[in-house]
Motif scaffolding. Structure first.
Motif, PDB file in Angstrom:
ATOM      1  N   VAL A   1       8.562   3.232   4.991  1.00 16.20           N
ATOM      2  CA  VAL A   1       9.994   3.136   4.677  1.00 16.20           C
ATOM      3  C   VAL A   1      10.556   4.508   4.335  1.00 16.20           C
ATOM      4  CG1 VAL A   1      11.702   2.123   3.117  1.00 16.20           C
ATOM      5  CG2 VAL A   1       9.711   0.775   3.845  1.00 16.20           C
ATOM      6  N   LEU A   2       9.827   5.245   3.511  1.00 17.60           N
ATOM      7  CA  LEU A   2      10.311   6.532   3.025  1.00 17.60           C
ATOM      8  C   LEU A   2      10.409   7.565   4.139  1.00 17.60           C
ATOM      9  CD1 LEU A   2      11.168   8.020   0.479  1.00 17.60           C
ATOM     10  CD2 LEU A   2       8.769   8.543   0.021  1.00 17.60           C
ATOM     11  N   SER A   3       9.438   7.577   5.025  1.00 22.79           N
ATOM     12  CA  SER A   3       9.445   8.534   6.132  1.00 22.79           C
ATOM     13  C   SER A   3      10.632   8.292   7.058  1.00 22.79           C
ATOM     14  CB  SER A   3       8.129   8.439   6.910  1.00 22.79           C
ATOM     15  OG  SER A   3       8.119   9.327   8.003  1.00 22.79           O
ATOM     16  N   GLU A   4      10.892   7.020   7.310  1.00 19.58           N
ATOM     17  CA  GLU A   4      12.022   6.689   8.186  1.00 19.58           C
ATOM     18  C   GLU A   4      13.349   7.090   7.539  1.00 19.58           C
ATOM     19  OE1 GLU A   4      13.979   2.809  10.488  1.00 19.58           O
ATOM     20  OE2 GLU A   4      12.090   2.617   9.391  1.00 19.58           O
TER      21      GLU A   4
ATOM     22  N   MET B   1       2.261  11.258   2.330  1.00 18.02           N
ATOM     23  CA  MET B   1       1.224  10.517   1.612  1.00 18.02           C
ATOM     24  C   MET B   1       0.217  11.464   0.974  1.00 18.02           C
ATOM     25  SD  MET B   1       0.449   7.347   4.233  1.00 18.02           S
ATOM     26  CE  MET B   1      -1.016   6.860   3.313  1.00 18.02           C
ATOM     27  N   ARG B   2      -0.187  12.465   1.716  1.00 18.85           N
ATOM     28  CA  ARG B   2      -1.162  13.415   1.195  1.00 18.85           C
ATOM     29  C   ARG B   2      -0.601  14.160  -0.015  1.00 18.85           C
ATOM     30  NH1 ARG B   2      -6.127  13.113   0.861  1.00 18.85           N
ATOM     31  NH2 ARG B   2      -5.759  13.755  -1.281  1.00 18.85           N
ATOM     32  N   LEU B   3       0.680  14.516   0.061  1.00 13.60           N
ATOM     33  CA  LEU B   3       1.315  15.225  -1.048  1.00 13.60           C
ATOM     34  C   LEU B   3       1.372  14.347  -2.292  1.00 13.60           C
ATOM     35  CD1 LEU B   3       2.863  17.770  -1.986  1.00 13.60           C
ATOM     36  CD2 LEU B   3       4.966  16.580  -1.357  1.00 13.60           C
ATOM     37  N   GLU B   4       1.704  13.083  -2.127  1.00 17.51           N
ATOM     38  CA  GLU B   4       1.771  12.190  -3.280  1.00 17.51           C
ATOM     39  C   GLU B   4       0.390  12.013  -3.902  1.00 17.51           C
ATOM     40  OE1 GLU B   4       3.356   7.753  -4.600  1.00 17.51           O
ATOM     41  OE2 GLU B   4       4.248   8.792  -2.885  1.00 17.51           O
ATOM     42  N   ILE B   5      -0.610  11.842  -3.075  1.00 14.27           N
ATOM     43  CA  ILE B   5      -1.979  11.699  -3.591  1.00 14.27           C
ATOM     44  C   ILE B   5      -2.412  12.959  -4.334  1.00 14.27           C
ATOM     45  CG2 ILE B   5      -4.403  11.544  -2.884  1.00 14.27           C
ATOM     46  CD1 ILE B   5      -3.419   9.645  -0.630  1.00 14.27           C
ATOM     47  N   ASP B   6      -2.145  14.119  -3.738  1.00 15.45           N
ATOM     48  CA  ASP B   6      -2.543  15.378  -4.368  1.00 15.45           C
ATOM     49  C   ASP B   6      -1.838  15.571  -5.707  1.00 15.45           C
ATOM     50  OD1 ASP B   6      -4.207  15.929  -2.266  1.00 15.45           O
ATOM     51  OD2 ASP B   6      -2.827  17.317  -1.263  1.00 15.45           O
ATOM     52  N   THR B   7      -0.556  15.216  -5.746  1.00 11.06           N
ATOM     53  CA  THR B   7       0.211  15.387  -6.984  1.00 11.06           C
ATOM     54  C   THR B   7      -0.308  14.468  -8.075  1.00 11.06           C
ATOM     55  OG1 THR B   7       2.167  15.974  -5.663  1.00 11.06           O
ATOM     56  CG2 THR B   7       2.522  15.432  -7.978  1.00 11.06           C
ATOM     57  N   GLU B   8      -0.639  13.238  -7.720  1.00 15.38           N
ATOM     58  CA  GLU B   8      -1.221  12.314  -8.695  1.00 15.38           C
ATOM     59  C   GLU B   8      -2.550  12.862  -9.217  1.00 15.38           C
ATOM     60  OE1 GLU B   8      -0.081   9.674 -10.094  1.00 15.38           O
ATOM     61  OE2 GLU B   8       1.177   8.483  -8.762  1.00 15.38           O
ATOM     62  N   LEU B   9      -3.376  13.361  -8.318  1.00 13.88           N
ATOM     63  CA  LEU B   9      -4.680  13.884  -8.731  1.00 13.88           C
ATOM     64  C   LEU B   9      -4.541  15.131  -9.605  1.00 13.88           C
ATOM     65  CD1 LEU B   9      -6.679  13.445  -5.397  1.00 13.88           C
ATOM     66  CD2 LEU B   9      -6.938  12.094  -7.494  1.00 13.88           C
ATOM     67  N   GLU B  10      -3.523  15.936  -9.341  1.00 12.05           N
ATOM     68  CA  GLU B  10      -3.307  17.153 -10.117  1.00 12.05           C
ATOM     69  C   GLU B  10      -2.846  16.849 -11.542  1.00 12.05           C
ATOM     70  OE1 GLU B  10      -0.416  19.309  -7.926  1.00 12.05           O
ATOM     71  OE2 GLU B  10      -1.768  19.808  -6.278  1.00 12.05           O
ATOM     72  N   LEU B  11      -1.960  15.877 -11.687  1.00  7.85           N
ATOM     73  CA  LEU B  11      -1.302  15.669 -12.970  1.00  7.85           C
ATOM     74  C   LEU B  11      -1.926  14.583 -13.835  1.00  7.85           C
ATOM     75  CD1 LEU B  11       2.422  16.086 -11.865  1.00  7.85           C
ATOM     76  CD2 LEU B  11       1.140  17.588 -13.376  1.00  7.85           C
TER      77      LEU B  11
ATOM     78  N   THR C   1       0.849  -1.189   0.000  1.00 12.02           N
ATOM     79  CA  THR C   1       0.000   0.000   0.000  1.00 12.02           C
ATOM     80  C   THR C   1       0.887   1.244   0.000  1.00 12.02           C
ATOM     81  OG1 THR C   1      -0.059   0.150   2.412  1.00 12.02           O
ATOM     82  CG2 THR C   1      -1.733  -1.233   1.342  1.00 12.02           C
ATOM     83  N   LEU C   2       0.264   2.382  -0.249  1.00  8.43           N
ATOM     84  CA  LEU C   2       1.007   3.634  -0.195  1.00  8.43           C
ATOM     85  C   LEU C   2       1.587   3.846   1.200  1.00  8.43           C
ATOM     86  CD1 LEU C   2       1.802   6.212  -1.754  1.00  8.43           C
ATOM     87  CD2 LEU C   2      -0.295   7.274  -0.877  1.00  8.43           C
ATOM     88  N   LYS C   3       0.858   3.444   2.217  1.00 10.32           N
ATOM     89  CA  LYS C   3       1.357   3.596   3.579  1.00 10.32           C
ATOM     90  C   LYS C   3       2.576   2.718   3.822  1.00 10.32           C
ATOM     91  CE  LYS C   3      -0.156   3.866   8.389  1.00 10.32           C
ATOM     92  NZ  LYS C   3      -1.302   3.759   9.317  1.00 10.32           N
ATOM     93  N   ASP C   4       2.594   1.512   3.275  1.00  9.20           N
ATOM     94  CA  ASP C   4       3.772   0.653   3.399  1.00  9.20           C
ATOM     95  C   ASP C   4       5.005   1.349   2.827  1.00  9.20           C
ATOM     96  OD1 ASP C   4       2.285  -1.432   4.505  1.00  9.20           O
ATOM     97  OD2 ASP C   4       1.864  -2.318   2.538  1.00  9.20           O
TER      98      ASP C   4
ATOM     99  N   GLY D   1      12.886  11.426   6.970  1.00  6.55           N
ATOM    100  CA  GLY D   1      12.426  12.325   8.022  1.00  6.55           C
ATOM    101  C   GLY D   1      11.179  13.095   7.647  1.00  6.55           C
ATOM    102  N   ILE D   2      10.648  12.866   6.451  1.00  8.78           N
ATOM    103  CA  ILE D   2       9.415  13.530   6.030  1.00  8.78           C
ATOM    104  C   ILE D   2       8.239  12.906   6.772  1.00  8.78           C
ATOM    105  CG2 ILE D   2       7.894  14.027   4.067  1.00  8.78           C
ATOM    106  CD1 ILE D   2      10.382  13.708   2.264  1.00  8.78           C
ATOM    107  N   ASP D   3       7.351  13.742   7.274  1.00 11.93           N
ATOM    108  CA  ASP D   3       6.198  13.241   7.999  1.00 11.93           C
ATOM    109  C   ASP D   3       5.387  12.294   7.126  1.00 11.93           C
ATOM    110  OD1 ASP D   3       4.222  13.564  10.372  1.00 11.93           O
ATOM    111  OD2 ASP D   3       2.989  13.969   8.579  1.00 11.93           O
ATOM    112  N   LEU D   4       5.023  11.146   7.652  1.00 13.99           N
ATOM    113  CA  LEU D   4       4.348  10.104   6.878  1.00 13.99           C
ATOM    114  C   LEU D   4       3.028  10.606   6.302  1.00 13.99           C
ATOM    115  CD1 LEU D   4       4.075   6.362   7.687  1.00 13.99           C
ATOM    116  CD2 LEU D   4       1.982   7.623   7.223  1.00 13.99           C
ATOM    117  N   GLU D   5       2.175  11.179   7.133  1.00  7.31           N
ATOM    118  CA  GLU D   5       0.863  11.627   6.667  1.00  7.31           C
ATOM    119  C   GLU D   5       0.986  12.765   5.666  1.00  7.31           C
ATOM    120  OE1 GLU D   5      -1.955  10.207   7.174  1.00  7.31           O
ATOM    121  OE2 GLU D   5      -1.103   8.668   8.494  1.00  7.31           O
ATOM    122  N   GLU D   6       1.906  13.681   5.948  1.00  7.16           N
ATOM    123  CA  GLU D   6       2.121  14.807   5.034  1.00  7.16           C
ATOM    124  C   GLU D   6       2.617  14.305   3.676  1.00  7.16           C
ATOM    125  OE1 GLU D   6       5.315  18.449   4.486  1.00  7.16           O
ATOM    126  OE2 GLU D   6       4.858  17.756   6.526  1.00  7.16           O
TER     127      GLU D   6
END
Length: 666
Positions: free
Chosen positions: A160-163, A173-183, A153-156, A166-171
Motif C-alpha cells: 500500500v505504502l509503495s503505491e 521494507m529494508r529501511l524500516e527493518i534496519d531502523t527498527e534494529l538500530e533503535l 505482514t510488513l509486505k502487505d 512511489g518508494i521502492d517496496l524492497e528498499e
C-alpha cells in the motif's frame, strides 16, 4: 462551486470542522457515509437550533498542566517486584511466554510510531509518519475484507505504502527493518528476568502480535541478549492473534504436544486485553508488565517539538518506569527536569564554539560545574576550563569599572537585612572603613550617609581591592594561556559575571583574548531591570539559549523570578563546592583562592547531578548515530522545567525541602 460549498459547511466554523474531520478522516464504507450525515446535522444544529457552542473549536493550551508526583519517586516500585522476586514467582510454571514490544524490547520514543519520523528523515520524504500510519490502516482494512482478520505482514503494508508514495517496496521494507534494529533495545528489567529463567531451564516461548517477519524479530531479540527461547510465534506468520486469543490456543497446543498435557503456562506482556484478559481466558496465567508509557499523558511534557519531545518522553519513561532502578526525588528531579536542558545547552555551546571559531570555553563557577562535567564527556576535544567568579568577587574586582553595580549589590541590597553598617563594611572587606558611628543598623534613612562616605574615599576603596585584581589577573592569564578567543558560560541571568571578566580582560589586565558570553536564560519581563543586557544580546556579545527578548518571547514573559523560576534552574546547576570569595596573594606571593562555608546539602546536589548525567548517558546511547536528534531547541529544553516551575505549593516544597531554600508559591 464545490469549494465554496465545502468551505461553508466545513471550514466556516472551527468546531464543526474539527468534529467532522475527527469522524471522517481515515474512515471508509458506512462510517464515511455517517460522517457526511454528521456534517449535515452539525450545520442544522448550529444554524437552525442555535447551538452556537458547536462552532467553537478546542482551544490550544498555551501552557500545559500536569499532575506531578510529590509523595514519592515515580520510580519507587515495580508491581512485579525486583527482577529476582519476579523470577521466583515464575519458577512454578513449565512454559513461560513473553510479549516482545514494550515488554522484552523497548523503543526510545513514547509512541512506537515516532520511529517513522526517523525513517522519513532517511528517505527525505515529507509527512512520512502520517502516511505510514495511514498505509498500515488501509492494509488492515483490506485484509479484513478478504479474510476477516486484521493481521498483516510488513509486505502487505508496504504494498500500500509503495503505491501511495512511489518508494521502492524492497528498499522501503529494508529501511524500516534496519531502523527498527538500530533503535530498539533490551528492557534491562526483563533481560535479567529472561536470563535467570533460561539458566533455570524453563521452557521459554515468545508470543507477539506483530507485522515484522519472524526472522527480523529473532535477530532483534538475539542481538539484544534474549537467547535461549525455544520458539517464536508471530501473529502475521500464522494469521492468528493474541488480540482475538487464537494465537494463545495455537501456542498452547504446540507446547502440550511437545512437553505433555499436564503443564502450566504463564504469559508476560503489557496490553490489558491481549496480554492479560485473553491470556487468562486461554489458559495462561497472566502477569502484566505495565507499559512504561502508560502515565505519559499524566506526567510528561507534550508542549515540545514532535521528535525531540517523543524521544525525551520515551527515554524518561523507559528509565523511570522500567522497574530496574529506583531513584530518590533529587535524582529524579535531575533526570526528568534537568537532563534534557543540560544536554541541549551543551550542544548549543558546542555549536557556538564551532561556528565562531572559539579556542577556549570558560565555565563560570559554580553554576557551570555540572555543565562542564557533561560538556567534557560529550566534546572531549574542546579546550575547556572551570574558572572562579562570584557576585562578591566580581563586584570587588570591577568596582572601578562598574561602580553603580558595586554600590547596588554591596550596599543598597543590604538595607533592611538587620545588619550594622560596620558588618556591611566587613562583608565588603573594607575593615579600615569601620567607625564607631557605624555600629547602627543600615536603613533607608542612613544608607546615603554610607554612600557619601564611600564616594569621598573611593580611591582608597579601589586601592584596597588592587591586590585582589592583580591576583585574579595572574590566575586568569594562566588559564587563557595563548588563546585568542574564548566564551564564558553561565546559567544566567543578566550576564554580569561574563561582563565583569570581559571588562577586566580589556581594561585591567590587557589580556589579548576576545571574550564573548553565553547564558542559559536572560532577565525577563518580570525583572526590575528587564533590558539591562539588551545591547550585548543585540550586538552578539552575549547569547542566550532558552529565551531572551528576541527569542521564545512566551518564555521571556512567563519566566518569573518572583515565583522562583530562577531557583528551579539554579538548583539543577547547583554545586556541592563552597561559594567563592575571591583571589588573594599568600605570604609567598602565590595566588590563593578563598571560599566561604560549604553547601548545606552537597549529597542532595550530587544526587541531582547523578540524574542529569544518567539522562544524558541514556539519550546519547540511543541516538548517538543520529546527530540531528541533539538539535534540542531552547523551547524544548525548557518545557519539562515549565511543568515543575509553574506547579503548586506541594511540589515546590517537596523539591526544596532538603535544600533550605525559601520558596515563593505561585
Amino acid at each position: 462551486m464545490k469549494l465554496k460549498i465545502y468551505n461553508f459547511f466545513v471550514n466556516k466554523h472551527t468546531g464543526i470542522r474539527q468534529r467532522y474531520h475527527g469522524l471522517h478522516d481515515n474512515s471508509s464504507g458506512i462510517i464515511k457515509i455517517i460522517s457526511w450525515l454528521y456534517l449535515i446535522w452539525l450545520n442544522f444544529a448550529y444554524y437552525i437550533l442555535f447551538q452556537r457552542w458547536l462552532g467553537k473549536g478546542k482551544d490550544i493550551e498555551i501552557y500545559e498542566t500536569k499532575r506531578l508526583r510529590t509523595d514519592k519517586p515515580e520510580s519507587a516500585s515495580c508491581p512485579l517486584g525486583t527482577p529476582a522476586q519476579f523470577v521466583e514467582k515464575l519458577r512454578k510454571y513449565d512454559v513461560i511466554s513473553f510479549d516482545i514490544f514494550d515488554t522484552l524490547i523497548i523503543r526510545p520514543f513514547s509512541a512506537p510510531t515516532d520511529l517513522f519520523y526517523i525513517m522519513g528523515q532517511k528517505l527525505g520524504y515529507m509527512d512520512f509518519k502520517r502516511i505510514r500510519i495511514e498505509a498500515e490502516h488501509k492494509a488492515r482494512v483490506a485484509q479484513y475484507k478478504q479474510t476477516k482478520s486484521y493481521e498483516v505482514t510488513l509486505k502487505d503494508i508496504w504494498n500500500v505504502l509503495s503505491e501511495a508514495t512511489g518508494i521502492d517496496l524492497e528498499e522501503g521494507m529494508r529501511l524500516e527493518i534496519d531502523t527498527e534494529l538500530e533503535l530498539c533495545y533490551a528492557n534491562p528489567y526483563m533481560l535479567q528476568v529472561f536470563k535467570a529463567l533460561v539458566e533455570a531451564g524453563k521452557h521459554i516461548v515468545i508470543t507477539s502480535d506483530m507485522y515484522l517477519p519472524k526472522s527480523v524479530l529473532a535477530e532483534m531479540l538475539c542481538s539484544n541478549g534474549f537467547t535461549g527461547f525455544e520458539e517464536l510465534y508471530v501473529s502475521c506468520e500464522y494469521d492468528l492473534s493474541k488480540a482475538k486469543g487464537q494465537l494463545f490456543d495455537y501456542v498452547k497446543k504446540q507446547c502440550t504436544d511437545k512437553y505433555g498435557k499436564d503443564i502450566t503456562f504463564a504469559h508476560i506482556g503489557d496490553n490489558d486485553v491481549s496480554d492479560v484478559k485473553n491470556a487468562a481466558v486461554h489458559g495462561f496465567v497472566p502477569y502484566q508488565y505495565p507499559n512504561v508509557n502508560k502515565n505519559t499523558l499524566l506526567y510528561r511534557a507534550f508542549d515540545m517539538s514532535p521528535i525531540v519531545g517523543g524521544a525525551y518522553r520515551g527515554i524518561v519513561n523507559n528509565r523511570i518506569y522500567g522497574g530496574i532502578d529506583t531513584m530518590n526525588l533529587n535524582q529524579e528531579y535531575g533526570y526528568i527536569y534537568g537532563g534534557l536542558f543540560i544536554l541541549g545547552y551543551c550542544k548549543y555551546i558546542h555549536d557556538y564554539v564551532k561556528h565562531n571559531g572559539i579556542e577556549k570555553v570558560l565555565f563560570l563557577s559554580r553554576d557551570g560545574e555540572i555543565v562542564k562535567r557533561v560538556y567534557d564527556n560529550l566534546y572531549p576535544d574542546d579546550d575547556t576550563a572551570y574558572v572562579y567568579i562570584s557576585r562578591l568577587a566580581a563586584a570587588k574586582l570591577t568596582a572601578g569599572y562598574m561602580k553603580y553595580d558595586f554600590l547596588r549589590k554591596m550596599v543598597y541590597h543590604k538595607v533592611g537585612l538587620e545588619k550594622t553598617i560596620n558588618q556591611v563594611l566587613d562583608a565588603m572587606e573594607l575593615p579600615d572603613f569601620k567607625q564607631h558611628r557605624f555600629d547602627c543598623k543600615l536603613t533607608p534613612d542612613n544608607v546615603d550617609t554610607l554612600i557619601e562616605y564611600l564616594n569621598a574615599n573611593w580611591h582608597t576603596v579601589l586601592s584596597t581591592y588592587k591586590p585582589q585584581r592583580d591576583a585574579a589577573g595572574k590566575w586568569y592569564r594562566d588559564i587563557i594561556s595563548d588563546a585568542k578567543s574564548a566564551v564564558a558560560v553561565d546559567i544566567g541571568w543578566a550576564g554580569s559575571g561574563f561582563l565583569a571578566i570581559k571588562n577586566l580582560f580589556e581594561k585591567e589586565w590587557n589580556i589579548d583574548c576576545k571574550l564573548t558570553g553565553i547564558v542559559a536564560g536572560t532577565n525577563t519581563a518580570h525583572n526590575a531591570e528587564p533590558d539591562m543586557s539588551e545591547t550585548m544580546l543585540l550586538d552578539g556579545t552575549l547569547s542566550s539559549y532558552l529565551y531572551s527578548s528576541m527569542d521564545n518571547r512566551d518564555l521571556y514573559k512567563k519566566h518569573d523570578p518572583a515565583k522562583d523560576y530562577n531557583l528551579f534552574f539554579e538548583l539543577i546547576t547547583s554545586s556541592p563546592s563552597p561559594s567563592f570569595k575571591g583571589f588573594y596573594f599568600d605570604a609567598n606571593g602565590q595566588v590563593e583562592l578563598r571560599f566561604s562555608k560549604p553547601e548545606d546539602n552537597p549529597e542532595g546536589i550530587k544526587d541531582i547531578w547523578y540524574g542529569i548525567e544518567q539522562f544524558v548517558e541514556d539519550y546519547v546511547a540511543h541516538f548517538k548515530d543520529y546527530d540531528y536528534m541533539f538539535n534540542i531547541s531552547g523551547r524544548d529544553a525548557y518545557a519539562p522545567m515549565l511543568l515543575a516551575a509553574s506547579h503548586k505549593e506541594k511540589y515546590l516544597k517537596s523539591v526544596y525541602k532538603n535544600f533550605n531554600l525559601k520558596v515563593t508559591v505561585e
